[in-house]
Write a protein that holds these residues in place. Sequence first.
Motif, short mmCIF file in Angstrom:
data_model
loop_
_atom_site.label_atom_id
_atom_site.label_comp_id
_atom_site.label_asym_id
_atom_site.label_seq_id
_atom_site.Cartn_x
_atom_site.Cartn_y
_atom_site.Cartn_z
N GLY A 1 6.56 -9.90 -13.36
CA GLY A 1 5.62 -8.78 -13.34
C GLY A 1 6.28 -7.52 -12.81
O GLY A 1 6.15 -6.43 -13.39
N VAL B 1 -5.18 -3.76 -6.33
CA VAL B 1 -3.93 -4.40 -5.93
C VAL B 1 -4.08 -5.05 -4.56
O VAL B 1 -3.65 -6.20 -4.33
CB VAL B 1 -2.78 -3.36 -5.93
N PHE C 1 2.95 -6.40 -11.53
CA PHE C 1 2.93 -5.30 -12.49
C PHE C 1 2.06 -4.15 -11.97
O PHE C 1 2.48 -2.99 -11.93
CB PHE C 1 2.39 -5.83 -13.82
N ALA C 2 0.86 -4.52 -11.52
CA ALA C 2 -0.07 -3.49 -11.04
C ALA C 2 0.48 -2.80 -9.80
O ALA C 2 0.40 -1.58 -9.67
CB ALA C 2 -1.43 -4.12 -10.73
N ALA C 3 1.07 -3.60 -8.92
CA ALA C 3 1.58 -3.00 -7.68
C ALA C 3 2.70 -2.02 -7.99
O ALA C 3 2.72 -0.90 -7.48
CB ALA C 3 2.08 -4.10 -6.75
N VAL C 4 3.63 -2.43 -8.86
CA VAL C 4 4.74 -1.53 -9.20
C VAL C 4 4.21 -0.27 -9.86
O VAL C 4 4.64 0.86 -9.56
CB VAL C 4 5.74 -2.27 -10.12
N THR C 5 3.23 -0.45 -10.78
CA THR C 5 2.65 0.71 -11.43
C THR C 5 2.04 1.68 -10.41
O THR C 5 2.26 2.89 -10.45
CB THR C 5 1.55 0.24 -12.40
N GLN C 6 1.30 1.09 -9.48
CA GLN C 6 0.63 1.93 -8.48
C GLN C 6 1.66 2.65 -7.60
O GLN C 6 1.55 3.84 -7.33
CB GLN C 6 -0.28 1.06 -7.61
N ARG D 1 4.67 3.45 -8.38
CA ARG D 1 5.31 4.52 -9.14
C ARG D 1 4.39 5.72 -9.26
O ARG D 1 4.80 6.85 -9.08
CB ARG D 1 5.68 3.99 -10.53
N SER D 2 3.12 5.46 -9.59
CA SER D 2 2.22 6.59 -9.79
C SER D 2 1.99 7.33 -8.48
O SER D 2 1.84 8.55 -8.46
CB SER D 2 0.89 6.14 -10.39
#
Lengths: 110, 247
Positions: A10, A33, B36-41, B43-44
Amino acid sequence: MIAALGLLAGIVLGLIFQPDVPPGLEPYLPIAVVAALDAVFGGLRAYLDGIFDDKVFVVSFFSNVVIAAAIVYMGDKLGVGGQLSTGVIVVLGIRIFSNVAAIRRHLFHA
Amino acid sequence: MPDQQGTTGRQRLRAAMSRPSRGQAVVGVLLAVVGFAAVTQVRSTEVDDTYAGYREQDLIDVINGLAGTTQRAQAEIARLEATRRDLQSSTDARQAALAQEKSRSDTLGILAGLVPVTGPGIRITIKEVDAPVDIDSMLDTIQELRAAGAESMQINGKVRIIAQSAFEQGPGGVGIVVDGTLLSAPYVIDVIGEPHTLTGGMTFLQGPKSQFEQDGQTVEITELSSLDIESVREPVQPQYAQPDPGQ
């Protein structure tokens, strides 16, 4: 083993695709999250206690995320979104800490 | 913490690492979603430094904070400007006081004969032809010149005439002692003031000029547009007189 690989996959996917968060979801993603993290630590604790059930884990994972996001969404509609998201983060943080404390006792007997 | 089967959590975790199962696959998928969500967050959060994703309330808070900051900054500006005004006015007041004191000190210096002076005036030359100068005539001359507005006087380029000046007849009736300095004929009196008035003060009927001429001296008066008086006095500290602050 597969779980650890899934986490790594992920993270790598996120780094590769670098998706943009839709503006409408932007306030909810951090809460989601944190809620998911809470579910993950809860699952790990249950596993160490010997009472882990993957069905319960999946349900608690999604319900955590959905409820956290719903609370914040409702707060936004009521005009107290900032305060409610703070409250949710605080509650989830407390749960994460207590779960991690239980995990620590299992792994290190301390 | 051993459980009923006699295994610890640590052992179970180790076993799970070596023996994959269906449940682990589900957990793996969910963990992938979390990662995935954590990395996205993350980064944003790192990229996004605009206000696009803010809630209405957050934006209002930001605006309120900025308004408060602006208000504080303006209050600070007003305070500093007031300080600057105060400092400027006190500087002006100090400069005015300084200029006033300077002109006072100039005036007092001229009056006390402490500084050389220059200006228009007359030069009176008294020559003894038949008889030595009488000290009373000399005193009359000085008085008449003062009455005519003389601002500064010296005799023979040596002695400055000031308020405390005293005249005595010289020893044996020869010459005049002014403030301890023996002067002898011819006497040259330099006077700074309005030249015509000073000349008038000397030459009126029965005035000092005719007095000298009756006594047997010649008097010559020259009006000068510029005259230097260079003899000065040392300042004398008064021994008895004190300024009275009560007045």
